[in-house]
Design a protein around this motif. Sequence first.
Motif, PDB file in Angstrom:
ATOM      1  N   ASP A 132      21.877 103.248  37.580  1.00  0.00           N
ATOM      2  CA  ASP A 132      22.708 103.693  38.859  1.00  0.00           C
ATOM      3  C   ASP A 132      23.208 104.571  37.354  1.00  0.00           C
ATOM      4  N   TYR A 133      22.699 105.940  37.431  1.00  0.00           N
ATOM      5  CA  TYR A 133      23.982 107.229  37.393  1.00  0.00           C
ATOM      6  C   TYR A 133      25.581 107.895  37.229  1.00  0.00           C
ATOM      7  N   LEU A 134      26.559 108.044  35.879  1.00  0.00           N
ATOM      8  CA  LEU A 134      27.799 108.500  36.219  1.00  0.00           C
ATOM      9  C   LEU A 134      27.959 109.493  35.964  1.00  0.00           C
ATOM     10  N   SER A 135      28.379 110.776  35.711  1.00  0.00           N
ATOM     11  CA  SER A 135      28.436 112.003  35.250  1.00  0.00           C
ATOM     12  C   SER A 135      30.470 111.886  34.764  1.00  0.00           C
ATOM     13  N   LEU A 136      30.335 112.203  33.758  1.00  0.00           N
ATOM     14  CA  LEU A 136      31.884 112.970  33.406  1.00  0.00           C
ATOM     15  C   LEU A 136      31.921 113.718  32.816  1.00  0.00           C
TER      16      LEU A 136
END
Length: 229
Positions: A132-136
């Motif tokens: 999965d991915y996360l954007s900060l």
Amino acid sequence: MSSRPDPSTSSSDDGGGDPPRPPRIGPRAMRKPERGETSIRDMLGALLILIPVGLLLFSVGNSCSFAPTGPVEDPNSGPSVNVEDRLTEYARGSAFELRVPDVPFRPNSTDRGPVEGGGTAVRVGYVTPDADYLSLVQTDASAEGVLATESGTSERGDGAPRMQGTVDAGGLTWEIYQSDGGEPFRIATLPGRPDVRALITGSASDEQFRTLAEALATARVLPAGAAGS
């Protein structure tokens, strides 16, 4: 009294029959290939088609794994970036300080750009072990501005994501915004001056969001306009 044979009715010296035909000049007539020849030719043709297909499947298999619902990206494949180097570079020209969280995720992208209504956003994208991915996003813009920019609602003409409540993570209170069926956008104000906000969004789980939020709270801080120490 014997009579001589009439030359006009005598046969040839070879015992009779038609005179020999001259050799045939020109292309030979086509013949139907034997069954064995056809089978070998078909097998060779099939191999020439299957070999490239097999190589393609092998290369895809190296970056994907099988799942009942379809192929899943290998979280260890794809590009990686050095987040500390990139954020150190961005901090030299930044009007606000930047944090470098230490998380067990693979960073695969960074960028910097303007925010609607004014301000700048510095982004880091991560791929989690679950693919999965996360954007900060770290920004000096308003919560409304960074939410509109990151959700893309103004470009599409959609309504802004609605606030769904709050959650505490990493010592901060995060406001949660979400559209129907969309991914959540979590926004918190970081300690320090001037005000810096963080936004975290993506398909990763709540637990992985908390991992990033807690890492952000203890992250190394790069001062604005300097390389940091």
